[in-house]
Motif scaffolding. Structure first.
Motif, short mmCIF file in Angstrom:
data_model
loop_
_atom_site.label_atom_id
_atom_site.label_comp_id
_atom_site.label_asym_id
_atom_site.label_seq_id
_atom_site.Cartn_x
_atom_site.Cartn_y
_atom_site.Cartn_z
N TRP A 173 -13.80 -8.37 -11.52
CA TRP A 173 -13.08 -7.35 -11.63
C TRP A 173 -13.06 -6.46 -10.42
CZ3 TRP A 173 -15.91 -5.22 -16.79
CH2 TRP A 173 -15.42 -5.86 -17.76
N MET A 174 -14.08 -6.50 -9.55
CA MET A 174 -14.16 -5.90 -8.15
C MET A 174 -13.02 -6.48 -7.38
SD MET A 174 -18.46 -5.31 -7.99
CE MET A 174 -18.20 -5.04 -6.27
N ALA A 175 -13.25 -7.92 -7.45
CA ALA A 175 -12.41 -8.64 -6.44
C ALA A 175 -10.89 -8.16 -6.72
CB ALA A 175 -12.58 -10.19 -6.56
N GLY A 176 -10.55 -8.15 -8.27
CA GLY A 176 -9.06 -7.55 -8.51
C GLY A 176 -8.75 -6.19 -7.73
N ALA A 177 -9.88 -5.35 -7.73
CA ALA A 177 -9.49 -4.37 -7.43
C ALA A 177 -9.42 -4.11 -6.03
CB ALA A 177 -10.87 -3.22 -7.59
N ASP A 178 -9.84 -5.11 -5.50
CA ASP A 178 -9.83 -5.33 -3.71
C ASP A 178 -8.46 -5.65 -3.43
OD1 ASP A 178 -10.53 -5.34 -1.21
OD2 ASP A 178 -11.51 -7.19 -1.35
N TRP A 179 -7.86 -6.59 -4.18
CA TRP A 179 -6.51 -7.00 -3.90
C TRP A 179 -5.61 -5.94 -4.55
CZ3 TRP A 179 -8.60 -11.68 -7.19
CH2 TRP A 179 -9.43 -12.51 -6.14
N PHE A 180 -5.46 -5.17 -5.37
CA PHE A 180 -4.86 -4.09 -5.92
C PHE A 180 -4.73 -3.00 -4.92
CE2 PHE A 180 -4.38 -5.68 -10.07
CZ PHE A 180 -3.01 -5.33 -10.41
N ARG A 181 -6.06 -2.71 -4.28
CA ARG A 181 -6.02 -2.09 -3.16
C ARG A 181 -5.24 -2.07 -1.83
NH1 ARG A 181 -11.95 -0.91 -0.63
NH2 ARG A 181 -11.53 0.88 0.69
N SER A 182 -5.40 -3.80 -1.52
CA SER A 182 -4.74 -3.86 -0.52
C SER A 182 -3.05 -3.82 -0.63
CB SER A 182 -4.70 -5.60 -0.20
OG SER A 182 -5.84 -5.79 0.29
N TRP A 183 -2.56 -3.97 -2.03
CA TRP A 183 -1.24 -3.93 -2.23
C TRP A 183 -0.71 -2.34 -2.32
CZ3 TRP A 183 0.69 -2.44 -7.65
CH2 TRP A 183 2.14 -2.41 -7.64
N PHE A 184 -1.63 -1.55 -2.87
CA PHE A 184 -1.36 -0.20 -2.71
C PHE A 184 -1.03 0.38 -1.37
CE2 PHE A 184 -3.73 0.49 -7.09
CZ PHE A 184 -2.52 0.31 -7.76
N ALA A 185 -2.08 -0.13 -0.74
CA ALA A 185 -2.07 0.32 0.96
C ALA A 185 -0.74 -0.28 1.53
CB ALA A 185 -3.22 -0.22 1.63
N TRP A 186 -0.43 -1.32 1.05
CA TRP A 186 0.91 -2.22 1.70
C TRP A 186 1.98 -1.43 1.03
CZ3 TRP A 186 4.82 -4.50 -0.71
CH2 TRP A 186 5.68 -5.32 -0.08
N ASN A 190 5.05 -0.16 3.11
CA ASN A 190 6.50 -0.77 2.95
C ASN A 190 7.14 -0.27 1.63
OD1 ASN A 190 6.28 -3.12 5.06
ND2 ASN A 190 4.18 -2.88 3.96
N PRO A 191 7.67 1.12 1.49
CA PRO A 191 8.20 1.50 0.44
C PRO A 191 9.48 0.76 0.13
CG PRO A 191 8.26 3.10 2.11
CD PRO A 191 7.62 2.05 2.68
N GLY A 192 9.56 0.52 -1.21
CA GLY A 192 10.85 0.00 -1.69
C GLY A 192 10.93 -1.66 -1.21
N GLU A 193 10.01 -2.33 -0.64
CA GLU A 193 9.94 -3.70 -0.33
C GLU A 193 9.57 -4.35 -1.73
OE1 GLU A 193 9.02 -6.16 2.78
OE2 GLU A 193 9.07 -4.55 4.01
#
Lengths: 615, 69, 256
Positions: A173-186, A190-193
């Motif tokens: 679950w923590m791993a998933g959170a890590d990847w979501f965190r990366s995506w949110f930051a990205w 990169n809005p709209g991409e």
């Protein structure tokens, strides 16, 4: 974003690789490469142990070599199952997912300490569960977890087993959170991409995982763990079983999705072409997210206490799950054909010759995909409510999942390792011909084993048994004989073991090698029809998450309510087997006693001290 | 060599599948082979494929078979 | 898409159209610790419920089935009610589609038709513990004329005083619905007594056979009561003087 390698590939002749050389993952993300490497090594350790237990039990049940008591078989079987389908697959996929997210978003993880934290949590959990299982081999420890991968109550394992599983899942679950965190930051930057395809695949798979693990988390935390600690007396076996399968079916897609990802993003690249369609790939992953969970009851067609209607709903959903798999088959083959034609392949069948069969990564994945087709067909048989009566819990079922998880997933992972390990270490693959022989051996070994398992299952030979030889009757084989089937299974098992040995030889040889600049560049396949062609709605993860939850609620609320209504939350006075309750509560009492004593004496000491001081 | 060593390996792998499944399929048509017969058959088939693959060809023609990959 | 709907339709037809009933939630729950008080499972058995219709009450537990073997006649439709005393088992007739999970707390019901005499292995295909691989039973489908649901029990004196009558209380239970015409035969020492009886369907016939102990003479005498294939036997002691405690216990051993 990486480029496809169409023209380079076509020009490449007999050189070492068809891929362009360049910046490896290690060069680009050294810190992440270390995490991914650790995850992969953990998974390989699990693979080695699981494989060893695999061959022991193959020879045991086919009665060729029995090095242990039949009672011990079940400890071996539990270890084989849990190590391979939980530890091997999931450790591997968290590594691959980390690679996919960082590569496709082209950014480092947000906080490498957190990344290490989840890997550490997973490792700790896996070690706890493994300790509980392996303790079953010795009588000197009052600990065992001979409950198999499915841990159906009233079978009871040592609390450490349940606790380990929980900790492991929390790590994911923590791993998933890590990847979501990366995506949110990205996303902020990169809005709209559009979400890059590999990240999209990771995120949808993880949403599915979050939904799915709710089932097993509830089963363990609310029922099995307190029960094994003696806090509650009884559980409702149908309820925990249903909650297990709530998780138990999507978990197979959790293993399969990374393999699909490899087929989508690596295979086209390796065959020298592009992915046929980005939108189709997204549709496939969304469908898996939606349909993976509300199908678990199809593992319980033969359970009393669940009405036929619920089973029918599960079957319908299951059959619709065929759709994304069939789409995948189409897309992947189309992409391979595209690649082959780019490489100069011609003709209706002739293009197959132009594929890079000498590349173990490609050959392994292609063979795995092919076996998955066979596994898919036997899966459709399993999923049919009526014909399931014939094959339920027979050797047919292991035959089926050795084609799916045991080949489609495991062989893809092994083949992918031949690509990943050089990426992660900067070292050249030790020996390509051996690697190629390895993947081919796996294919051949599994052909023997799975074929015989399916056939034996049709005769009614049960799965999960140390000695499928009975006193009262004999199986009637339609074609051949039981002895032949046993021989075929054992032969397959031995070939598979040999294949595993070669796999480790190649991996160890590669890791021990020296750095090379002949490693292909990091990257993944480009697409023929890109994200600009896919409807925006596909990227609306909130929508899909919501829909998935709704479908799960529809499919599971009534069955769960009816099960609770029938058997009660804690079941009708169910006794645990084996009863570790006594041992544990006794141990608990001892601890308590000890603590009390310590406390008392501490108080006395303190009291004396205070008295002394006061005087 | 008519095909590459790797190609031969893959073809042989597929032959194994064919041979393993063949017995069951033939049984459908009431053609039951014994283990020995099917072993003989597979050995013959494999030898045939290997011989075909190793048979020297006049290298001038063929372009796609051995040159691929 | 069409293909998938087609598959579902085929299976639905194959299930509903052919009248294959799934194992489902029709049966009430049952507490595994109270099986001994249950009307059906306290005495695991086969019962006739209609012409050619039978019900079998089966208890699965580590690592046996009760009853074992199960015997049913050919040309019959048998509904198996199976429950577990402990962990999850299965009840599976090898090579057939009679296959169900057996979950403690639940009763699985499966109906099957047996057209011809046959032998089936019954196995547990769900891992149930360290002796799982030894869990097996048998189901015999026997020719109709070899099948009965007759139960014989005999209560007899252990000891009688020379000159007194020795009594044998014989109970013949006919579990089948048709009348059972048979004979009860008692052999004790050199004496033989026979009684022709008709036991009505689903009923019990009781009779008391008496033998004058003088005819037997002093000493131990083995006795046997036979009804069709069923026998009960024991030993009767004829003594000069009966000691004053009144031993009137069951002299037969239950071998039915």
């Amino acid at each position: 974003m990486s480029d496809a390698t169409v023209n380079d590939a076509a020009k490449t002749t007999e050189s070492t690789t068809s891929e362009p050389l360049g910046e490896t993952y290690l060069d680009k993300f050294p810190a992440e490469a270390k995490v991914v490497r650790s995850a992969l090594y953990s998974s390989f350790l699990a693979l080695a142990l699981g494989g060893l237990f695999g061959v022991i039990q193959t020879l045991h049940r086919t009665d060729f070599l029995r090095i242990m008591e039949s009672e011990t078989y079940y400890t071996v079987l539990t270890a084989h199952g849990v190590f391979l389908v939980i530890a091997f697959t999931i450790f591997f996929l968290v590594g691959v997912f980390t690679w996919a997210v960082t590569t496709s978003l082209d950014r480092e993880v947000e906080d490498i300490r957190f990344t290490w934290a989840w890997l550490g949590t997973m490792t700790a959990g896996a070690a706890m569960a493994a300790a509980a299982i392996l303790a079953g081999f010795t009588d000197s420890l009052d600990m065992s977890a001979d409950v198999l991968f499915t841990f159906y109550a009233p079978m009871q394992a040592h609390p450490l087993f349940y606790l380990g599983l929980t900790v492991f899942v929390v790590g994911t679950w923590m791993a998933g959170a890590d990847w979501f965190r990366s995506w949110f930051a990205w996303k902020k930057e990169n809005p709209g991409e559009r979400i890059p395809l590999p990240t999209f695949m990771v995120l949808t798979t993880m949403i599915m995982w979050y939904v799915a693990t709710l089932g097993v988390a509830t089963a363990i935390l609310a029922f099995l763990l307190p029960w094994s600690l003696g806090l509650i007396d009884s559980v409702n076996p149908t309820l925990t079983r249903t909650l297990f399968w709530f998780f138990g079916h999507p978990v197979v897609y959790f293993w399969l999705m990374p393999a699909y990802m490899m087929w989508y993003v690596l295979l086209p690249k390796l065959s020298g072409g592009k992915l046929f369609s980005d939108p189709l790939a997204r549709v496939v992953f969304v469908l898996f997210l939606l349909l993976s969970t509300p199908v678990g009851i199809h593992h319980q067609y033969l359970d009393p206490g669940i009405s036929e209607g619920f089973k029918f709903i599960a079957m319908t959903n299951t059959m619709f799950l065929l759709l994304p798999s069939l789409l995948t088959a189409f897309t992947v083959v189309a992409s391979m054909e595209h690649g082959a034609r780019q490489r100069g392949g011609t003709g209706r069948i002739g293009w197959l010759k132009a594929l890079p069969w000498r590349d173990p990564v490609f050959a392994g994945m292609a063979l795995a995909g092919l076996m998955f087709a066979a596994g898919g067909f036997s899966g459709m048989i399993n999923a049919g409510m009526n014909i399931n009566y014939l094959v339920h819990n027979t050797l047919w079922v292991p035959g089926h999942f050795h084609l799916t998880v045991g080949t489609a997933v495991a062989l893809t992972f092994m083949a992918a390792s031949y690509w990943f390990i050089p990426q992660l270490t900067g070292k050249k693959l030790w020996n390509r011909p051996v690697a190629l022989v390895q993947v081919v051996l796996w294919f051949v070994g599994m052909t023997f084993m799975a074929n015989a398992m399916h056939r034996a299952g049709l005769l009614g030979m049960p799965r999960r048994t140390a000695e499928p030889q009975y006193d009262g009757f004999e199986y009637e084989a339609g074609v051949g004989s039981v002895a032949e089937l046993d021989a075929q299974i054992a032969l397959g098992g031995i070939i598979l073991t040999l294949s595993l040995v070669l796999f480790f030889a190649v991996i160890i040889g590669t890791v021990l090698g020296s750095r090379s600049d002949e490693v292909p560049a990091n990257g993944y396949a480009d697409t023929l029809s890109g994200p600009e062609d896919s409807p925006k709605i596909l990227d609306n993860l909130k929508l899909w998450f919501g829909l998935a939850v709704v479908l799960v609620i529809i499919a599971y609320t009534f069955p769960l309510l009816s099960i609770i209504e029938r058997g009660g939350l804690f079941g009708p006075d169910i006794t645990a087997f084996p009863q570790s309750i006594d041992i544990v509560s006794m141990a608990w009492l001892t601890v308590e006693q000890y603590a009390t004593d310590t406390f008392t004496s501490a108080t006395e000491v303190a009291q004396a001290t205070i008295d002394g001081v006061l005087r | 060599m008519r095909i590459s060593t790797e190609g031969l390996l893959i073809v042989l792998a597929f032959t194994v599948v064919l041979v393993v499944e063949l017995r069951t399929v033939l049984a459908w048509f009431n053609l039951e082979l014994t283990v020995f017969e099917s072993l003989m058959f597979s050995v013959a088939l494999i030898v045939a494929i290997v011989v075909w693959a190793l048979f020297p060809q006049d290298g001038s023609r063929d372009t796609d078979a051995s040159g691929s990959s | 898409m069409v293909l998938i709907v087609g598959i579902i339709a085929t299976i639905t037809y194959g299930t509903v159209g052919l009248g294959i009933a799934m194992v489902d939630d029709e049966e009430d729950t049952i507490s595994p610790s109270e099986l001994d008080e249950d009307e059906r499972f306290s005495d695991p058995r086969v019962e006739q419920v209609g012409e050619n219709e039978y019900e079998a009450y089966v208890v699965a537990q580590t690592f046996i089935y009760q009853p074992d073997p199960i015997e049913v006649p050919e040309d019959s439709e048998v509904t198996f009610y199976v429950t577990s005393r402990d962990v999850i088992h299965s009840f599976s007739l090898v090579g057939t589609n009679v296959n169900t999970m057996v979950v403690p707390g639940e009763v699985s019901s499966v109906t099957a038709e047996f057209d011809e005499p046959a032998e089936y292995g019954v196995i547990c295909n769900e891992y149930c513990g360290s002796g799982h691989h030894d869990m097996e039973g048998m189901l015999y489908v026997v020719p109709e004329d070899e099948f009965d649901l007759t139960e014989l029990s005999v209560t007899a004196d252990d000891e009688v005083e020379l000159g007194d009558d020795a009594t044998f209380d014989v109970t013949v239970e006919n579990g089948q619905l048709d009348d059972l015409e048979t004979a009860i035969e008692l052999e004790v020492g050199d004496e033989t007594i026979e009684e022709d009886v008709t036991v009505p369907g689903d009923d019990t016939y009781e009779t008391t056979l008496t033998v004058d102990s003088t005819d037997l003479g002093e000493g131990d005498h083995d006795w046997t009561v036979t009804v069709d294939d069923h026998t009960e036997s024991g030993t009767l002691s004829v003594v000069e003087d009966l000691e004053d405690d009144e031993d009137d216990e069951d002299g037969g051993d239950d071998d039915e």
